[in-house]
Write a protein that holds these residues in place. Structure first.
Motif, PDB file in Angstrom:
ATOM      1  N   GLU A  89      -7.369  63.610  -6.065  1.00  0.00           N
ATOM      2  CA  GLU A  89      -6.828  63.327  -7.662  1.00  0.00           C
ATOM      3  C   GLU A  89      -7.016  63.932  -8.437  1.00  0.00           C
ATOM      4  OE1 GLU A  89      -7.765  59.278  -8.041  1.00  0.00           O
ATOM      5  OE2 GLU A  89      -7.067  58.949 -10.286  1.00  0.00           O
ATOM      6  N   ASN A  93      -4.423  65.970 -10.798  1.00  0.00           N
ATOM      7  CA  ASN A  93      -4.709  65.545 -11.860  1.00  0.00           C
ATOM      8  C   ASN A  93      -4.711  66.845 -13.420  1.00  0.00           C
ATOM      9  OD1 ASN A  93      -3.614  63.125 -12.335  1.00  0.00           O
ATOM     10  ND2 ASN A  93      -5.872  62.073 -11.915  1.00  0.00           N
ATOM     11  N   LEU A  96      -1.520  68.498 -12.783  1.00  0.00           N
ATOM     12  CA  LEU A  96      -0.108  67.888 -14.615  1.00  0.00           C
ATOM     13  C   LEU A  96      -0.769  68.628 -15.557  1.00  0.00           C
ATOM     14  CD1 LEU A  96      -0.094  64.909 -12.674  1.00  0.00           C
ATOM     15  CD2 LEU A  96       1.724  66.892 -12.552  1.00  0.00           C
ATOM     16  N   ARG A  99       0.117  71.538 -17.384  1.00  0.00           N
ATOM     17  CA  ARG A  99       1.320  71.494 -17.545  1.00  0.00           C
ATOM     18  C   ARG A  99       2.420  72.519 -16.854  1.00  0.00           C
ATOM     19  NH1 ARG A  99       3.758  68.874 -23.199  1.00  0.00           N
ATOM     20  NH2 ARG A  99       1.677  67.121 -23.641  1.00  0.00           N
ATOM     21  N   GLY A 123       1.219  69.918  -2.103  1.00  0.00           N
ATOM     22  CA  GLY A 123       2.508  68.951  -1.839  1.00  0.00           C
ATOM     23  C   GLY A 123       2.909  68.087  -2.528  1.00  0.00           C
ATOM     24  N   ILE A 124       1.835  67.581  -3.102  1.00  0.00           N
ATOM     25  CA  ILE A 124       2.329  66.051  -3.804  1.00  0.00           C
ATOM     26  C   ILE A 124       3.380  66.157  -6.081  1.00  0.00           C
ATOM     27  CG2 ILE A 124       1.391  64.849  -1.795  1.00  0.00           C
ATOM     28  CD1 ILE A 124      -1.318  63.885  -4.340  1.00  0.00           C
ATOM     29  N   ALA A 125       1.510  67.128  -5.987  1.00  0.00           N
ATOM     30  CA  ALA A 125       2.468  67.059  -7.390  1.00  0.00           C
ATOM     31  C   ALA A 125       3.253  67.666  -8.301  1.00  0.00           C
ATOM     32  CB  ALA A 125       1.573  68.263  -8.345  1.00  0.00           C
ATOM     33  N   ARG A 126       4.064  66.446  -8.545  1.00  0.00           N
ATOM     34  CA  ARG A 126       5.780  67.102  -8.753  1.00  0.00           C
ATOM     35  C   ARG A 126       6.502  66.958  -7.655  1.00  0.00           C
ATOM     36  NH1 ARG A 126       6.026  67.613 -14.190  1.00  0.00           N
ATOM     37  NH2 ARG A 126       4.700  68.888 -15.397  1.00  0.00           N
ATOM     38  N   ARG A 127       5.620  65.851  -6.713  1.00  0.00           N
ATOM     39  CA  ARG A 127       7.028  66.207  -5.065  1.00  0.00           C
ATOM     40  C   ARG A 127       6.635  66.942  -4.170  1.00  0.00           C
ATOM     41  NH1 ARG A 127      10.459  62.429  -7.348  1.00  0.00           N
ATOM     42  NH2 ARG A 127       9.337  60.115  -6.967  1.00  0.00           N
TER      43      ARG A 127
ATOM     44  N   PHE B  85      -3.132  55.970  -7.956  1.00  0.00           N
ATOM     45  CA  PHE B  85      -4.546  56.771  -6.616  1.00  0.00           C
ATOM     46  C   PHE B  85      -5.315  55.176  -5.841  1.00  0.00           C
ATOM     47  CE2 PHE B  85      -3.464  61.245  -7.093  1.00  0.00           C
ATOM     48  CZ  PHE B  85      -3.023  61.841  -6.545  1.00  0.00           C
ATOM     49  N   PHE B 120       4.985  56.551   0.205  1.00  0.00           N
ATOM     50  CA  PHE B 120       4.051  57.637   0.257  1.00  0.00           C
ATOM     51  C   PHE B 120       2.628  57.881   0.660  1.00  0.00           C
ATOM     52  CE2 PHE B 120       1.601  59.970  -3.350  1.00  0.00           C
ATOM     53  CZ  PHE B 120       1.327  60.943  -2.845  1.00  0.00           C
ATOM     54  N   LYS B 149      12.229  59.295  -2.182  1.00  0.00           N
ATOM     55  CA  LYS B 149      11.794  60.079  -3.584  1.00  0.00           C
ATOM     56  C   LYS B 149      10.870  58.263  -3.251  1.00  0.00           C
ATOM     57  CE  LYS B 149      13.662  62.247  -6.427  1.00  0.00           C
ATOM     58  NZ  LYS B 149      14.459  61.688  -8.396  1.00  0.00           N
ATOM     59  N   THR B 150       9.359  59.083  -3.038  1.00  0.00           N
ATOM     60  CA  THR B 150       7.928  57.938  -2.994  1.00  0.00           C
ATOM     61  C   THR B 150       7.123  58.467  -4.789  1.00  0.00           C
ATOM     62  OG1 THR B 150       6.468  59.397  -1.548  1.00  0.00           O
ATOM     63  CG2 THR B 150       8.041  57.947  -0.718  1.00  0.00           C
ATOM     64  N   GLY B 151       6.146  57.814  -4.697  1.00  0.00           N
ATOM     65  CA  GLY B 151       5.740  58.362  -5.901  1.00  0.00           C
ATOM     66  C   GLY B 151       4.367  57.467  -6.233  1.00  0.00           C
ATOM     67  N   THR B 154       0.190  58.890 -12.904  1.00  0.00           N
ATOM     68  CA  THR B 154      -0.987  58.875 -13.530  1.00  0.00           C
ATOM     69  C   THR B 154      -0.965  59.075 -15.159  1.00  0.00           C
ATOM     70  OG1 THR B 154      -0.076  61.625 -13.714  1.00  0.00           O
ATOM     71  CG2 THR B 154      -0.434  60.946 -11.096  1.00  0.00           C
ATOM     72  N   HIS B 156      -0.606  61.610 -16.297  1.00  0.00           N
ATOM     73  CA  HIS B 156       0.353  62.042 -16.998  1.00  0.00           C
ATOM     74  C   HIS B 156       1.981  61.939 -17.345  1.00  0.00           C
ATOM     75  CE1 HIS B 156      -3.038  65.089 -17.548  1.00  0.00           C
ATOM     76  NE2 HIS B 156      -3.383  64.810 -16.139  1.00  0.00           N
ATOM     77  N   ASN B 159       5.798  59.018 -11.436  1.00  0.00           N
ATOM     78  CA  ASN B 159       6.433  59.252 -10.534  1.00  0.00           C
ATOM     79  C   ASN B 159       5.753  60.858 -10.609  1.00  0.00           C
ATOM     80  OD1 ASN B 159       7.350  56.828  -9.551  1.00  0.00           O
ATOM     81  ND2 ASN B 159       9.162  56.925 -10.862  1.00  0.00           N
ATOM     82  N   LEU B 160       4.961  61.547 -11.025  1.00  0.00           N
ATOM     83  CA  LEU B 160       4.926  62.780 -11.559  1.00  0.00           C
ATOM     84  C   LEU B 160       3.869  63.238  -9.812  1.00  0.00           C
ATOM     85  CD1 LEU B 160       3.761  64.025 -14.700  1.00  0.00           C
ATOM     86  CD2 LEU B 160       5.679  63.385 -13.509  1.00  0.00           C
ATOM     87  N   VAL B 161       3.504  61.989  -9.328  1.00  0.00           N
ATOM     88  CA  VAL B 161       2.807  62.155  -7.690  1.00  0.00           C
ATOM     89  C   VAL B 161       3.468  62.122  -6.288  1.00  0.00           C
ATOM     90  CG1 VAL B 161       0.189  62.521  -6.592  1.00  0.00           C
ATOM     91  CG2 VAL B 161       0.735  62.883  -8.860  1.00  0.00           C
ATOM     92  N   GLY B 162       3.661  62.277  -5.370  1.00  0.00           N
ATOM     93  CA  GLY B 162       4.780  62.034  -4.047  1.00  0.00           C
ATOM     94  C   GLY B 162       4.930  62.562  -3.476  1.00  0.00           C
ATOM     95  N   VAL B 163       5.581  61.684  -2.709  1.00  0.00           N
ATOM     96  CA  VAL B 163       6.793  63.324  -1.547  1.00  0.00           C
ATOM     97  C   VAL B 163       8.058  62.765  -1.169  1.00  0.00           C
ATOM     98  CG1 VAL B 163       4.497  63.978   0.299  1.00  0.00           C
ATOM     99  CG2 VAL B 163       5.666  61.958   0.161  1.00  0.00           C
ATOM    100  N   PHE B 164       9.068  63.794  -1.139  1.00  0.00           N
ATOM    101  CA  PHE B 164      10.196  63.045  -0.462  1.00  0.00           C
ATOM    102  C   PHE B 164       9.707  62.589   0.967  1.00  0.00           C
ATOM    103  CE2 PHE B 164      10.794  66.316  -4.029  1.00  0.00           C
ATOM    104  CZ  PHE B 164      12.217  65.301  -4.418  1.00  0.00           C
ATOM    105  N   GLN B 333       6.625  65.291 -21.705  1.00  0.00           N
ATOM    106  CA  GLN B 333       5.499  65.621 -20.464  1.00  0.00           C
ATOM    107  C   GLN B 333       6.092  65.406 -19.757  1.00  0.00           C
ATOM    108  OE1 GLN B 333       3.082  66.779 -20.295  1.00  0.00           O
ATOM    109  NE2 GLN B 333       1.651  66.172 -17.746  1.00  0.00           N
ATOM    110  N   LYS B 335       8.516  64.806 -16.127  1.00  0.00           N
ATOM    111  CA  LYS B 335       8.802  66.145 -15.106  1.00  0.00           C
ATOM    112  C   LYS B 335      10.576  66.368 -14.970  1.00  0.00           C
ATOM    113  CE  LYS B 335      10.768  62.806 -11.573  1.00  0.00           C
ATOM    114  NZ  LYS B 335      10.552  61.248 -11.302  1.00  0.00           N
TER     115      LYS B 335
END
Lengths: 374, 374
Positions: A89, A93, A96, A99, A123-127, B85, B120, B149-151, B154, B156, B159-164, B333, B335
């Protein structure tokens, strides 16, 4: 760059996710140019640990800025304990907070822990950001930086949470290995030898003759790393997501993971490569017990690992250990369990490893009781 | 099953990751049979929230056990705050604690929050489990359950953290929508109308005439959901990872996310679909201000959203809001920022949305100051 040392390139063939592994001396100083020529105008987050950063971060930062690349360092505490949700985490963060955008780059600059952690965060930041591996341990150079497995540990076991996420480039600077402790270097060597034991008996025989050159930084070192990366790349190209053959790379790892769990990932007692060393020896001995491999082959593996200074038995681990029954519990909870039957990588001899899907848990337990009486 | 209600199937075409969306009445009761026929003998973790579980979990569990499938419920607190998280870690650990293996199934049983969170967790537990979406809100049925899309959110942003991570099946039971509050239903309707506004002006015109049937549970409801899923599936098949066209689905979302951040995801003040509703109206008004779309089209969108009871302006949000300048910070900020220029989904009129990559931040700020004077 005319007198720059030669670089060995190993391609990893994965369709539109193919990439190169570059292996050679002085690659940190050439990282900026290598990244700029491939990724163009990007910004970079360098994920590293405090130990590696103290030794090598300045040089990497200078190399990047020399190529016009701004970088933000993200440092974590060295050691396996950083491979958990909390640090994941924090690193995500920090990416992110810097930026960075989707096209920007996350560099994993460190050993296996950093590669697994930073790769997961990338792999997970901004997907999914661009991701580059710069492994600084022998273990990471020959194993964990190649193939796209990322992950963290949980109370339920090692590497049970993560993503498959391929880097776009791997830069393995063989010079940095001189800063490893002998113990760290040896631990990585267990994974080098593993490739010979899986399906390259000639490579294992070559290692038996040439291991001193590898440890001393001779030309054998680059050759051994290149053969190891090529071995791993071949397996990963055949089976990226481990639905089949890739499981062979887990030779020694089921026992090894159980021992790591049993020592609570305390690196003073056992590091990953040492767990793998003991695990590989146990896998050969267990194969002998199951009448699959000869006593001679199991003895040859144990003798070679002992010769290079690696631990080869459960008794070689300092301190108290849980009972054989408890070790068995850890194994059952390991991810290589399918429908109650145990899947193990066993062997018919040097270079003849295979996936055994129907190993009786009772046979494993009785073997462990024999090797680890309480 | 002879007199079972008809099921509409919408295929999502993604090569070896293709899957079907089944839409119709009574699908919860048929879930066990549908899953057993596709996945065989598996175990299941059902990720849901306390609200949905109280209403529908017993029925799903019975349906599964009727097909011989054991299930473990994993319940989280309802609401956007679970998309972080801490809850991700808890859900992932609960999947591991249930000793589910790679071939076993994680079901997301709830609205958009549950789908994003459970997807996710399914994508990272054991580096990827089988995953099935059973969306129980209109928004989730027409939008978030489709496309992979998952996520989580945070500090920031959203949905800025996740996976396809694509599901292997989506089961949308239209009966469960009757248990939604009118406000929740309306919020989902904003995403339905969005598909008409992106590139199906005839669908938007049909909605203007038929929206009452959708709200009242007439046959128009299933039709609207199927058209929406098909619209989304078409876009996702063209551009799974949002390197191009898929960004069109973000119509209204840049403004909407900023408003959600501004209200600290407090669902008493604003839920996602309401943010999208206001965001879509703002996107049309901003397009008018940029001389791209006619005042008439922007007015038609606002009038329809107002008619169904959706909020259509920043002033419709109860309570204090940060300044226009602060909202602009949230947007920067978000995405969908590339190299300092703002990327927005703008429109040339009803059904004529497009990706604008060079929107001057100053124009957005001055528009926000006009719409939200402080």
């Amino acid at each position: 760059m005319n007198d720059a040392p030669a670089i060995t390139t190993v391609p990893v063939k994965l369709g539109d996710r193919s990439y190169d592994i570059l292996i050679g001396a002085g690659l940190i100083d050439r990282a900026g140019a290598a990244i700029a020529s491939r990724a163009g105008s990007v910004r970079v987050a360098i994920v590293s640990d405090e130990t590696v950063a103290a030794l090598h971060l300045d040089r990497l930062t200078r190399s990047l800025s020399g190529a016009g690349i701004d970088s933000t360092p993200i440092l974590v505490t060295a050691g396996e304990k950083s491979k958990g949700f909390a640090t994941l985490e924090a690193v995500t963060n920090a990416i992110l907070a810097a930026r960075l955008e989707r096209g920007d780059v996350v560099i994993a600059f460190g050993g296996g822990v950093i590669g697994d952690l930073a790769g997961f965060a990338a792999g997970i930041a901004r997907r999914g950001m661009r991701f580059i591996q710069m492994p600084t341990s022998l273990l990471a150079q020959v194993d964990s930086s190649v193939g796209g497995k990322t992950g963290i540990n949980t109370a339920h076991g090692k590497n049970l949470v993560g993503v498959f996420y391929q880097p776009q480039l791997v830069l393995a600077d063989t010079d940095v290995l001189d800063t490893l402790t002998p113990r760290e270097f040896r631990a990585g060597y267990a994974e080098v030898a593993k490739y010979g034991l899986i399906d390259r008996s000639d490579f294992f025989a070559w290692l038996e003759k040439n291991w001193r050159g590898i440890f001393d930084g001779g030309p054998e070192r680059t050759e051994a790393i290149a053969v190891s990366c090529q071995s791993k790349a071949d397996v990963v190209a055949r089976d990226e997501k481990e639905t089949g053959d890739r499981a062979l790379l887990n030779l020694g790892h089921t026992f090894g993971h159980a021992l790591e769990t049993a020592t609570n990932y305390d690196s003073a007692r056992l590091v990953h490569g040492e767990g793998v060393s003991i695990g590989i020896v146990l896998a050969h001995q267990f194969s002998t017990k199951m009448n699959l491999a000869s006593q001679d082959d199991a003895g040859r593996v144990e003798a070679h690992f002992r010769q290079v200074g690696l631990p080869v038995s459960i008794g070689d681990i300092p301190g108290e250990l849980p009972s054989a029954e408890k070790l068995m519990d850890y194994i059952a909870q390991d991810k290589k369990v399918a429908r109650g039957a145990l899947t193990f990588i066993l062997t018919r001899g040097i270079g003849q490893a295979f996936i055994a899907k129907d190993v009786p848990p009772s046979a494993v337990l009785s073997f462990l009781q024999e090797k680890h009486p309480t």
